[in-house]
Design a protein around this motif. Structure first.
Motif, PDB file in Angstrom:
ATOM      1  N   GLU A  13       0.675  -1.103  -0.018  1.00  0.00           N
ATOM      2  CA  GLU A  13       0.108  -0.057   0.003  1.00  0.00           C
ATOM      3  C   GLU A  13       0.827   1.310   0.082  1.00  0.00           C
ATOM      4  OE1 GLU A  13      -0.523  -2.486   1.910  1.00  0.00           O
ATOM      5  OE2 GLU A  13      -2.332  -3.390   0.990  1.00  0.00           O
ATOM      6  N   VAL A  19       1.820   6.709  -7.177  1.00  0.00           N
ATOM      7  CA  VAL A  19       0.945   7.790  -7.310  1.00  0.00           C
ATOM      8  C   VAL A  19       1.787   8.989  -7.393  1.00  0.00           C
ATOM      9  CG1 VAL A  19      -1.280   8.773  -6.858  1.00  0.00           C
ATOM     10  CG2 VAL A  19      -1.044   6.294  -6.949  1.00  0.00           C
ATOM     11  N   ARG A  28      -7.247  -4.499  -9.836  1.00  0.00           N
ATOM     12  CA  ARG A  28      -7.502  -3.074  -9.272  1.00  0.00           C
ATOM     13  C   ARG A  28      -6.572  -2.234  -9.375  1.00  0.00           C
ATOM     14  NH1 ARG A  28     -11.227  -5.641  -5.518  1.00  0.00           N
ATOM     15  NH2 ARG A  28      -9.782  -5.555  -3.875  1.00  0.00           N
ATOM     16  N   LEU A  29      -5.444  -2.810  -8.794  1.00  0.00           N
ATOM     17  CA  LEU A  29      -4.090  -2.114  -8.743  1.00  0.00           C
ATOM     18  C   LEU A  29      -3.585  -1.730 -10.038  1.00  0.00           C
ATOM     19  CD1 LEU A  29      -1.909  -0.762  -7.325  1.00  0.00           C
ATOM     20  CD2 LEU A  29      -0.858  -3.344  -6.879  1.00  0.00           C
ATOM     21  N   GLN A  33      -5.268  -1.743 -12.926  1.00  0.00           N
ATOM     22  CA  GLN A  33      -6.024  -0.642 -13.490  1.00  0.00           C
ATOM     23  C   GLN A  33      -5.773   0.693 -13.227  1.00  0.00           C
ATOM     24  OE1 GLN A  33      -8.316  -1.423 -16.627  1.00  0.00           O
ATOM     25  NE2 GLN A  33      -7.484   0.722 -16.615  1.00  0.00           N
ATOM     26  N   THR A  34      -5.439   0.901 -11.797  1.00  0.00           N
ATOM     27  CA  THR A  34      -5.340   1.954 -11.080  1.00  0.00           C
ATOM     28  C   THR A  34      -4.031   2.763 -11.675  1.00  0.00           C
ATOM     29  OG1 THR A  34      -6.414   1.456  -8.872  1.00  0.00           O
ATOM     30  CG2 THR A  34      -4.842   3.402  -8.973  1.00  0.00           C
ATOM     31  N   LEU A  35      -2.930   1.585 -11.857  1.00  0.00           N
ATOM     32  CA  LEU A  35      -1.638   2.247 -12.476  1.00  0.00           C
ATOM     33  C   LEU A  35      -1.865   2.690 -13.629  1.00  0.00           C
ATOM     34  CD1 LEU A  35       0.784  -0.432 -10.944  1.00  0.00           C
ATOM     35  CD2 LEU A  35       0.393   1.838 -10.144  1.00  0.00           C
ATOM     36  N   ASP A  61      -4.754   3.946 -15.149  1.00  0.00           N
ATOM     37  CA  ASP A  61      -5.471   5.106 -15.201  1.00  0.00           C
ATOM     38  C   ASP A  61      -4.588   6.294 -14.827  1.00  0.00           C
ATOM     39  OD1 ASP A  61      -7.452   3.629 -15.746  1.00  0.00           O
ATOM     40  OD2 ASP A  61      -8.509   3.673 -13.680  1.00  0.00           O
ATOM     41  N   VAL A  62      -3.706   6.076 -13.800  1.00  0.00           N
ATOM     42  CA  VAL A  62      -2.623   7.248 -13.225  1.00  0.00           C
ATOM     43  C   VAL A  62      -1.905   7.565 -14.472  1.00  0.00           C
ATOM     44  CG1 VAL A  62      -0.893   7.849 -11.710  1.00  0.00           C
ATOM     45  CG2 VAL A  62      -3.111   6.717 -10.837  1.00  0.00           C
TER      46      VAL A  62
END
Length: 242
Positions: A4, A11, A150-151, A153-155, A157-158
């Protein structure tokens, strides 16, 4: 450092990249390295569309992945290509199963030769705007957990937000530079117009009409013609007087 905390660091790293001088290649190379580190995948690659809306390989975590991604682009097949084309995520594609690779057998064979057994592709998109795909590979048959998806896709997206933000900044800079160039050209044209009007003892509008007519007939940019007149490097006797 737990995952985390590492994700938060990634990010923040992306945000700092946007605020600082933006090096697209370095940014996406680091994204591939972070995916390998945080998602426990064997390799990662990033494809983005260029200005002509053509998908291009931008970064890969290793040479085998780079060559495989280039193969996918050359043959226009593979989960990564389909992911960009449809905007849909592809998960847990078993490269050894014909049913799972029915749409891209050549890519699957090449991937197996490169030592990969499973692949995943996640869209890099903002709402309905898809700018590329993030591709992940395992050397064994493995599935991504929901948390890993989820992680990942988050990376993606960022990274997408950072890239689109930089493109907006670049476009604004380009537009500003174009406006500055236009204003400077206008000043030069006004100078040339004044020179001709005084030399011909005519009004500025007539001089401007003659200037434009000469530029068009000789296929010269109006600003270039004006610059020559203002600099005194053009014989104005060659311009038809009004």
């Amino acid at each position: 450092m737990n995952r985390e905390a590492r994700v938060l660091e990634v990010v923040i790293e992306a945000v700092d990249t946007v605020l600082d001088d933006f090096d697209l290649i370095d940014f996406l190379q680091r994204l591939c390295e972070r995916c390998v580190e945080l998602l426990d995948v064997s390799a990662a690659g990033v494809m983005l569309v260029d200005n002509s809306d053509t998908l291009q390989l931008i970064a890969a975590s290793d040479e085998h992945t780079r060559l495989l991604e280039l193969f996918a682009l050359q043959h226009d097949e593979g989960p990564c290509v389909e992911c960009h084309r449809t905007g849909q995520i592809w998960l847990n594609v078993d490269l050894n199963t014909p049913a799972a690779t029915v749409g891209f057998p050549a890519f699957a064979a090449r991937a197996r030769t490169a030592g990969f057994a499973t692949t995943h592709a996640l869209p890099m998109r903002l709402r309905h705007h898809v700018i590329g795909a993030l591709n992940l590979f395992h050397r064994d048959t493995r599935t991504l957990t929901p948390a890993d998806v989820r992680l990942a896709q988050t990376l993606a997206d960022v990274a997408t937000i950072a890239i689109l933000q930089q493109r907006t900044i670049d476009r604004q800079i380009a537009e500003h530079q174009q406006l500055e160039a236009a204003l400077n050209s206008r000043i030069t044209i006004e100078q040339a117009k004044g020179i001709l009007a005084e030399r011909w003892r005519t009004d500025p509008d007539a001089a401007f009409t003659a200037l434009r007519r000469h530029a068009r007939s000789h296929r010269i940019k109006l600003s270039d013609l004006a610059a020559q007149i203002a600099a005194g490097t053009l014989d104005t006797d060659g311009i038809d007087r009004p």
